[in-house]
Design a protein around this motif. Structure first.
Motif, short mmCIF file in Angstrom:
data_model
loop_
_atom_site.label_atom_id
_atom_site.label_comp_id
_atom_site.label_asym_id
_atom_site.label_seq_id
_atom_site.Cartn_x
_atom_site.Cartn_y
_atom_site.Cartn_z
N TYR B 507 1.83 -0.52 0.97
CA TYR B 507 0.88 -1.62 0.78
C TYR B 507 -0.49 -1.07 0.40
O TYR B 507 -0.81 0.08 0.70
N ILE B 508 -1.28 -1.92 -0.23
CA ILE B 508 -2.67 -1.56 -0.49
C ILE B 508 -3.52 -2.70 0.06
O ILE B 508 -3.29 -3.87 -0.26
N ALA B 509 -4.46 -2.36 0.92
CA ALA B 509 -5.24 -3.41 1.59
C ALA B 509 -6.72 -3.07 1.54
O ALA B 509 -7.35 -2.75 2.55
N ASP B 510 -7.28 -3.09 0.37
CA ASP B 510 -8.71 -2.82 0.22
C ASP B 510 -9.22 -3.53 -1.02
O ASP B 510 -8.50 -4.33 -1.63
N GLY B 511 -10.44 -3.24 -1.42
CA GLY B 511 -11.04 -3.93 -2.55
C GLY B 511 -10.35 -3.67 -3.87
O GLY B 511 -10.56 -4.40 -4.84
#
Lengths: 198, 539
Positions: B507-511
């Motif tokens: 997953y990618i959980a940033d801006g």
């Protein structure tokens, strides 16, 4: 020669408040009032050119207590960069070395004297020429990026020092005291009114 | 506000004795072994990563957060001083290129637990509903695979957790804030005065600084050093808004650990953990799920540095999407000179804002818009403004001595996403031997028109407020995109739940997942997206 400047905030001394600052901040700021660390990055030759350059960039008085070049040398020795470099510039330390060599060589070409030995008006004419070059390469470097490098490092050193704050009326650290009197023309007791403005 | 404490007790887990760090909580933190297969590792403990950690820990997951920088203690590590705050920024080498290269460091890049919110100004506006469908509505940018309504409950949650103070917000999806607006200083007065004269609506806030005590966080002291890390614990950053609660619920945070590579099993196609460097030693942490939250430069860099036989061009990069559509906002700052003393260094720089120009105006040649906000450069940054006008020598010193008379506004212009604005790997390597990021940026014609229009409005406001002289510098702010969210793998890297298309437990959980950026400061939206992703992940 450095011009005599009107003192707009006579008697204002930001560092006199150091007892009201937290220990971490007081340590960081008061260290700048003491002796700078030994030169580690610049060669003596580069140092002499850098001193002359910064004297002109900031019109430093001969007795100015801010050792701008020593602060730049420290940053370069510790690789304390701004966290980026332009693609067409080498890393900051190398960019300083190359650009100082460029100044020296310009001075020898034009006046047959090393940059550091020139009189201030001649030094100014060499520096000013770099600023006005536009997109023309200067000793293999883009002059606008060289100008940005010089002014960023020089201004960070000078306006990070309480001496620089005093002449602009900036009180420096404000922890844990904070500010109570906010608004136009509102001042804290430790701030001084501008006596030379408007 | 008792509901906040029930779901996130961070503010109550901080000390109330005048110190700023709960050392016992950190000392007693749960610690996992590298050989433990934890439920999830989170790479990066900033806005997105910290919210993820807190949400997952609350649900009983075994989680480890990694950060390349330190686990800050505001008392000893931060100073109320501009030059002494260099260590807050990501200053590892990076190369910037393109026709409009974007400076990094203090401008947009954090380091350490709390991420760049440690030194963000504090503005916490929501995106507008239109930001989620700029392509279908205005023919530019991109549509998100989710609508504003999907984020709305998370915006409300995060606004309570930070918490955010401000006037009732009349723009976008109109909404109130949990805390009353702060008092304003000279800079805010100037903006309000100029805006009123011009018939522009300007409001106080929204800032992520509670107005009053919040848990054990004290009231703001209007010190003005928000960009140097808040020593008061008044301004929100994940270090105090989400990390304490995460630790109290069994999360581990491993600071000073640089993650160098995400490992993917060639046979199962699943991520198995992360390689990282601690004290110069190379180690590997096993995990059931990997969540990358290194922000728009380091997240693409990590994926590109995680190339393998299966992913020769970089992890999740089958369709050449990694690193692309990276955005910054055009952020020109215009200052005006007043006879009165403004002393803009007093009070938090984020005070007053207008979103009157946020949406597309059909009467204008450009699409999308800009916001206008107070900004308050301290002396070193102010010297950049003055030097940028071409002043040096005696001229520079004299103009600098006029500092107390200047007020300053900043715009955030919505620059449009472009595939060519991207992160690639440079030939230069860092001290661990890893290729550093090269960030290339070029403006579009629409971007340039927005910058010019914003500058014009700021000059008018300052003149209307009584400024005789005005000066402007061009600059940039914020980062988003680089691994964007899309409907399918040909247009982005992750789906609407922040799960990568290519690896189903990554997953990618940033801006970096944001497909557009509006004219809003991105921190609140990054946190809201992470909070939603955590909900989707845990069902």
């Amino acid at each position: 020669m450095a011009a005599t400047r009107p003192n707009r905030f006579p008697g204002f001394d930001a560092a006199s408040q150091w007892r009201h600052w937290d220990a971490a901040t007081a340590g960081a700021v008061m260290k700048r009032l003491g002796p700078p660390p030994p030169f580690r990055y610049f060669t003596p030759d580069e140092q002499s050119t850098a001193v002359a350059l910064c004297d002109r960039l900031l019109d430093l008085e001969p007795d100015c207590p801010v050792n701008v070049v020593a602060m730049i040398d420290s940053r370069l020795a510790e690789a304390e960069t701004d966290g980026w470099r332009y693609e067409d510039m080498p890393e900051d330390g190398r960019a300083w070395s190359v650009s100082l060599a460029g100044l020296k060589s310009d001075a020898v070409d034009r006046f047959q004297i090393p940059f550091a030995e020139l009189d201030p008006p001649s030094q100014n004419s060499i520096i000013g020429a770099v600023r006005k070059l536009g997109s023309e390469a200067w000793h293999g470097l883009p002059p606008d990026h060289v100008w940005s490098l010089w002014t960023r490092y020089a201004c960070t050193a000078f306006y990070g020092h309480p001496f620089g704050w005093n002449e602009i009326g900036f009180p420096g650290p404000a922890y844990p005291s904070g500010y109570k009197n906010l608004g136009l023309d509102a001042r804290e007791p430790r701030e001084k009114a501008d006596e030379g403005g408007a | 506000m008792s509901g906040v404490r029930d779901r996130n007790a961070s503010a109550w887990l901080l000390p109330n004795d005048g110190t700023r760090t709960n050392h016992r909580l950190r000392r007693d933190m749960r610690r996992f072994e590298d050989s433990d297969e934890v439920d999830a590792v989170v790479v990066g403990c900033g806005a997105g990563g910290s919210v993820m950690l807190q949400r997952l820990a609350r649900r009983g997951w075994h989680v480890v957060g990694f950060d390349a920088g330190p686990f800050w203690d505001p008392d000893t590590d931060w100073v109320s001083d501009e030059a002494g705050s260099h260590h807050l920024y990501w200053t590892e080498p990076r190369v910037i290129s393109g026709s409009d290269p974007v400076p990094m460091g203090s401008n947009n890049s954090g380091r350490g637990v709390g991420g760049s919110m440690v030194h963000f100004a504090g503005y916490a506006p929501r995106f507008h509903p239109s930001d989620f469908r700029t392509l279908s509505q205005d023919g530019v940018g991109a549509d998100w695979p989710i609508r504003y309504e999907a984020l709305r409950p998370y915006y409300t949650e995060i606004e309570q957790e930070l918490p955010v103070a401000g006037d009732f917000w009349p723009w976008g999806d109109p909404h109130p804030y949990p805390h009353r607006p702060h008092r304003v200083s000279g800079n805010g007065e100037v903006f309000l005065r100029g805006a009123e004269k011009m018939g522009i609506t300007a409001k106080v806030g929204p800032v992520a600084i509670p107005n009053g005590r919040f848990g054990n966080r004290p009231h703001c002291i209007y010190r003005g050093f928000c960009l140097q890390g808040c020593k008061v614990n008044a301004k929100a950053s994940p270090l105090i808004t989400h990390v304490p609660d995460a630790l109290a619920h069994g999360a581990e945070i491993r600071a000073d650990c640089m993650v160098t590579r995400v490992e993917v099993d060639e046979h199962t196609g699943l991520a198995t953990g992360v390689h990282y460097i601690k004290d110069g030693r190379r180690r590997f942490q096993r995990a059931r799920i990997v969540i990358v939250a290194g922000y728009s430069i380091e997240t693409p860099r990590l994926l590109l540095n995680s190339a393998s036989k299966r992913f020769p061009e970089g992890l999740c990069n089958d369709f050449d999407q990694v690193g692309r559509y990276l955005m910054v906002q055009g952020a020109p700052q215009t200052a005006g000179r007043f006879d009165e003393e403004v002393r803009m260094y007093k009070a938090p720089p984020p005070e007053v804002m207008s979103e009157d120009f946020y949406e597309t105006d059909p009467g204008k040649p450009y699409r999308r818009g800009f916001a206008i906000q107070t900004v308050s450069p301290l002396p070193i940054t102010w010297a950049e403004h003055v030097a940028a006008q071409g002043h040096w020598g005696a001229d520079l010193r004299e103009r600098m001595s006029d500092y107390v008379h200047w007020a300053c506004l900043g715009a955030l212009c919505e620059f449009l996403p472009s595939a060519e604005n991207r992160v690639t790997l440079s030939r230069e390597t860092d001290r661990n031997g890893l290729p550093v990021a090269d960030f290339s940026y070029s403006q579009t014609d629409n971007d340039k028109m927005l910058m010019k229009a914003a500058r014009g409005v700021m000059e008018e406001i300052l003149h209307a407020a009584g400024a005789a002289d005005v000066i402007t510098i061009g600059r940039y702010a914020h980062l988003v995109g680089g691994a964007r969210m899309a409907a399918d793998e040909r247009h982005g890297v992750v789906d609407s739940d922040c799960r990568t298309f290519a690896v189903r437990n990554l997953y990618i959980a940033d801006g970096s997942v944001l497909p557009t950026q509006g004219s809003a400061n991105p921190a609140l939206t990054i946190m809201a997206v992470a909070a939603r992703a955590a909900d989707r992940l845990t069902g």
